[in-house]
Scaffold this motif. Structure first.
Motif, PDB file in Angstrom:
ATOM      1  N   SER A 160     -10.606  -8.521  -0.459  1.00  0.00           N
ATOM      2  CA  SER A 160     -10.695  -8.228   0.975  1.00  0.00           C
ATOM      3  C   SER A 160     -11.344  -6.870   1.191  1.00  0.00           C
ATOM      4  N   VAL A 161     -12.243  -6.818   2.155  1.00  0.00           N
ATOM      5  CA  VAL A 161     -12.942  -5.581   2.505  1.00  0.00           C
ATOM      6  C   VAL A 161     -12.600  -5.233   3.951  1.00  0.00           C
ATOM      7  N   HIS A 162     -12.249  -3.976   4.173  1.00  0.00           N
ATOM      8  CA  HIS A 162     -11.884  -3.513   5.501  1.00  0.00           C
ATOM      9  C   HIS A 162     -12.722  -2.298   5.864  1.00  0.00           C
ATOM     10  N   VAL A 163     -13.306  -2.322   7.044  1.00  0.00           N
ATOM     11  CA  VAL A 163     -13.979  -1.152   7.593  1.00  0.00           C
ATOM     12  C   VAL A 163     -13.037  -0.572   8.644  1.00  0.00           C
ATOM     13  N   VAL A 164     -12.569   0.641   8.427  1.00  0.00           N
ATOM     14  CA  VAL A 164     -11.460   1.189   9.208  1.00  0.00           C
ATOM     15  C   VAL A 164     -11.835   2.527   9.831  1.00  0.00           C
ATOM     16  N   ASP A 165     -10.987   2.978  10.762  1.00  0.00           N
ATOM     17  CA  ASP A 165     -11.195   4.306  11.348  1.00  0.00           C
ATOM     18  C   ASP A 165     -10.591   5.370  10.430  1.00  0.00           C
ATOM     19  N   ASP A 166     -10.763   6.622  10.793  1.00  0.00           N
ATOM     20  CA  ASP A 166     -10.312   7.722   9.938  1.00  0.00           C
ATOM     21  C   ASP A 166      -8.808   7.688   9.711  1.00  0.00           C
ATOM     22  N   LEU A 167      -8.045   7.353  10.752  1.00  0.00           N
ATOM     23  CA  LEU A 167      -6.591   7.368  10.639  1.00  0.00           C
ATOM     24  C   LEU A 167      -6.101   6.321   9.641  1.00  0.00           C
ATOM     25  N   VAL A 168      -6.549   5.089   9.794  1.00  0.00           N
ATOM     26  CA  VAL A 168      -6.131   4.035   8.856  1.00  0.00           C
ATOM     27  C   VAL A 168      -6.599   4.369   7.443  1.00  0.00           C
ATOM     28  N   TYR A 169      -7.786   4.906   7.323  1.00  0.00           N
ATOM     29  CA  TYR A 169      -8.314   5.297   6.012  1.00  0.00           C
ATOM     30  C   TYR A 169      -7.386   6.316   5.351  1.00  0.00           C
ATOM     31  N   ASP A 170      -6.943   7.313   6.113  1.00  0.00           N
ATOM     32  CA  ASP A 170      -6.072   8.352   5.564  1.00  0.00           C
ATOM     33  C   ASP A 170      -4.684   7.810   5.236  1.00  0.00           C
ATOM     34  N   ILE A 171      -4.182   6.873   6.051  1.00  0.00           N
ATOM     35  CA  ILE A 171      -2.872   6.274   5.764  1.00  0.00           C
ATOM     36  C   ILE A 171      -2.917   5.489   4.467  1.00  0.00           C
ATOM     37  N   ILE A 172      -3.952   4.668   4.297  1.00  0.00           N
ATOM     38  CA  ILE A 172      -4.053   3.838   3.091  1.00  0.00           C
ATOM     39  C   ILE A 172      -4.103   4.706   1.835  1.00  0.00           C
ATOM     40  N   ALA A 173      -4.724   5.883   1.948  1.00  0.00           N
ATOM     41  CA  ALA A 173      -4.859   6.760   0.781  1.00  0.00           C
ATOM     42  C   ALA A 173      -3.514   7.231   0.244  1.00  0.00           C
ATOM     43  N   ILE A 174      -2.485   7.297   1.108  1.00  0.00           N
ATOM     44  CA  ILE A 174      -1.176   7.817   0.668  1.00  0.00           C
ATOM     45  C   ILE A 174      -0.055   6.788   0.823  1.00  0.00           C
ATOM     46  N   TYR A 175      -0.404   5.596   1.255  1.00  0.00           N
ATOM     47  CA  TYR A 175       0.581   4.579   1.632  1.00  0.00           C
ATOM     48  C   TYR A 175       1.525   4.227   0.488  1.00  0.00           C
ATOM     49  N   GLU A 176       1.006   4.047  -0.701  1.00  0.00           N
ATOM     50  CA  GLU A 176       1.835   3.601  -1.819  1.00  0.00           C
ATOM     51  C   GLU A 176       2.747   4.698  -2.355  1.00  0.00           C
ATOM     52  N   ASP A 177       2.414   5.944  -2.081  1.00  0.00           N
ATOM     53  CA  ASP A 177       3.174   7.062  -2.645  1.00  0.00           C
ATOM     54  C   ASP A 177       4.134   7.705  -1.655  1.00  0.00           C
ATOM     55  N   CYS A 178       4.062   7.358  -0.395  1.00  0.00           N
ATOM     56  CA  CYS A 178       4.840   8.049   0.632  1.00  0.00           C
ATOM     57  C   CYS A 178       5.564   7.063   1.537  1.00  0.00           C
ATOM     58  N   GLY A 179       6.747   7.444   1.979  1.00  0.00           N
ATOM     59  CA  GLY A 179       7.454   6.674   2.989  1.00  0.00           C
ATOM     60  C   GLY A 179       6.925   7.004   4.373  1.00  0.00           C
ATOM     61  N   GLN A 180       7.470   6.304   5.371  1.00  0.00           N
ATOM     62  CA  GLN A 180       6.958   6.468   6.735  1.00  0.00           C
ATOM     63  C   GLN A 180       7.067   7.905   7.218  1.00  0.00           C
ATOM     64  N   ASP A 181       8.238   8.541   7.019  1.00  0.00           N
ATOM     65  CA  ASP A 181       8.427   9.901   7.534  1.00  0.00           C
ATOM     66  C   ASP A 181       7.450  10.876   6.898  1.00  0.00           C
TER      67      ASP A 181
ATOM     68  N   GLY B 157      -1.373 -10.378   2.739  1.00  0.00           N
ATOM     69  CA  GLY B 157      -2.057 -10.514   1.448  1.00  0.00           C
ATOM     70  C   GLY B 157      -3.470 -10.010   1.447  1.00  0.00           C
ATOM     71  N   LEU B 158      -3.742  -8.990   2.278  1.00  0.00           N
ATOM     72  CA  LEU B 158      -5.090  -8.447   2.386  1.00  0.00           C
ATOM     73  C   LEU B 158      -5.180  -6.998   1.930  1.00  0.00           C
ATOM     74  N   LEU B 159      -4.062  -6.403   1.586  1.00  0.00           N
ATOM     75  CA  LEU B 159      -4.021  -5.027   1.074  1.00  0.00           C
ATOM     76  C   LEU B 159      -2.914  -4.909   0.032  1.00  0.00           C
ATOM     77  N   PHE B 160      -3.163  -4.118  -0.987  1.00  0.00           N
ATOM     78  CA  PHE B 160      -2.169  -3.830  -2.028  1.00  0.00           C
ATOM     79  C   PHE B 160      -1.653  -5.111  -2.685  1.00  0.00           C
ATOM     80  N   THR B 161      -2.574  -6.041  -2.923  1.00  0.00           N
ATOM     81  CA  THR B 161      -2.168  -7.324  -3.503  1.00  0.00           C
ATOM     82  C   THR B 161      -1.983  -7.218  -5.008  1.00  0.00           C
ATOM     83  N   GLU B 162      -1.189  -8.124  -5.545  1.00  0.00           N
ATOM     84  CA  GLU B 162      -0.937  -8.171  -6.979  1.00  0.00           C
ATOM     85  C   GLU B 162      -2.100  -8.857  -7.694  1.00  0.00           C
TER      86      GLU B 162
END
Length: 455
Positions: free
Chosen positions: A20-41, A70-75
């Protein structure tokens, strides 16, 4: 596994395992970069200096939804697929017939040593070629569509045998419920109206060898007397491309350390009217003066970026063309086996010498440790075949964590062997350039989608 990058103003996110390929804005791009390592807070805290809290939470919800869909962080669901590779029956689908181990040019980078392939000059007889086609039919199982490439050296130096083998192949199609797809690779020196007429009738694809600008081409692809070949071949190639309605052919070139500005060569071919273009990096021992160096890689990557941007511009102007290495399918792509194991060399695809010996592919010809058998006895070295069966992206340490692995399928086994003495290794410079090509290809798809939405 996620790969993120920015190119030509687009923020691109590739979910490697799903494709899956996603073209995203700056905010979503920055969230995805830290999503797996950080909780919501923690995500909110780390991004609060640049974005409003409500915006962050809304975008975070979108990322979570993509994950659930099933479009991001898939196994990785392919790892277990390779277990049965070795036990699968071998079906041969394609042959590269070395119809001529001879050439009328003296290309300086030729891995075939002016067509000789570490051996003697020779032309394939009709009898040997016939046995090769019989072998392909007999070992293709229930597969209907079979491919045969007439290769060299220069195959037009043995054109009469090419004609006879095509005629023989066609005569066997109804008998065995097979359909041959013949292709021809030529340097153009012997190309004439008769050959063009035959090729347009019988060849599904024709590869025309030219390196781009006249000075670049003539430097690397001269006759044996040193004279350049550009002026002789180019009018023929233009006529050939037009006679095929600018489809089902490629002009194929090679760039070297001498022309790291290769985008100009691609564009020079496009400016002459060619619509199907492939210009590829030379693969040569590092001691050769024309070999691509590690220092060349950043320059070449920038050239790919420049070329991609220019292709988008020309497409908008109605002057678009296809560049082979930027052509990828994001909707389906090749089957799982191809994504994992690539070209099928040594198993589904074999090269045949003029005297009938089998090698895993044309780049292994002449390396006796890879001699697999011959047209009389068949495949004798099944151990070589089994080794190539298990040559896949999970057998290669360098591929396992590479985002491009399902696009390049592990790269070229011959390059890996020639540089690292193992078909399960990888050619590092080739990998660097492949990753850049994949990034550019995906960016072009993003630009095309944006253009369609704008319409």
């Amino acid at each position: 596994m996620i790969h993120q990058y920015k190119n030509n103003g687009y923020n691109i996110v590739l979910d490697v395992n799903s494709g899956s390929v996603h073209v995203v804005d700056d905010l979503v791009y920055d969230i995805i970069a830290i999503y797996e390592d950080c909780g919501q807070d923690e995500i909110v805290e780390r991004l609060s200096g640049r974005y409003e809290r409500d915006q962050i939470l809304e975008a975070l919800g979108e990322v979570r939804q993509l994950e659930e869909d099933g479009l991001l962080f898939t196994e990785d669901t392919y790892k277990d697929y390779i277990i049965d590779f070795k036990s699968r029956p071998t079906v041969v689908k394609a042959l590269c017939l070395h119809i001529a181990h001879d050439c009328n040019l003296a290309c300086k980078y030729c891995f075939a040593e002016e067509g000789e392939y570490h051996g003697r000059r020779a032309l394939m007889s009709f009898e040997v070629g016939k046995k090769a086609l019989d072998f392909l039919i007999a070992n293709s199982g229930s597969r209907v569509h079979l491919e045969v490439d007439f290769f060299g050296g220069e195959p037009l130096m043995n054109f009469d045998v090419v004609r006879k083998l095509v005629e023989y192949g066609r005569s066997q199609e109804k008998i065995h419920n097979k359909k041959f797809r013949f292709t021809l690779t030529t340097n153009g020196v012997l190309l004439n109206d008769d050959v063009m007429e035959f090729a347009n009738k019988e060849m599904a694809n024709v590869v025309l060898s030219v390196d781009g600008r006249k000075e670049v081409h003539d430097r690397m692809r001269p006759f044996r007397n040193g004279q350049g070949s550009y002026d002789l071949i180019m009018p023929k190639f233009i006529k050939m491309a037009e006679s095929r309605n600018q489809t089902n052919y490629y002009v194929r070139g090679t760039f070297t350390h001498y022309n790291t500005d290769f985008a100009k060569d691609v564009l020079s071919l496009a400016d002459m009217g060619f619509k199907q273009i492939s210009v590829e990096p030379v693969v040569a021992p590092p001691q050769e003066p024309y070999a691509i160096t590690t220092e060349d890689v950043p320059i070449l990557c920038e050239q790919y970026d420049q070329l991609a941007r220019e292709m988008i511009r020309r497409e908008k102007e109605g002057r678009g063309f296809n560049f082979f290495h930027f052509m990828i399918d994001l909707t389906g792509g090749p089957c799982v086996a191809k994504r994992l194991s690539g070209c099928g060399s040594g198993t589904e695809y074999l090269a045949v010498t003029p005297w009938g010996d089998f090698y895993p592919c044309h780049q292994f010809v002449g390396q006796e440790e890879f001699l697999m058998g011959n047209v009389d006895e068949g495949i004798v070295r099944t151990d070589i075949r089994d080794e190539f069966k298990m040559c896949n992206v999970y057998a290669k340490d360098k591929c396992r964590q590479c985002f491009a692995r399902f696009y390049c399928s592990g790269g070229c086994a011959a390059n890996a062997y020639n540089f690292n003495h193992s078909i399960t290794d990888a050619y590092d410079i080739g990998c660097d350039l492949m990753r850049k090509r994949v990034e550019c290809a995906i960016m072009i798809k993003a630009a095309q989608a944006a253009l369609e939405e704008g319409e």
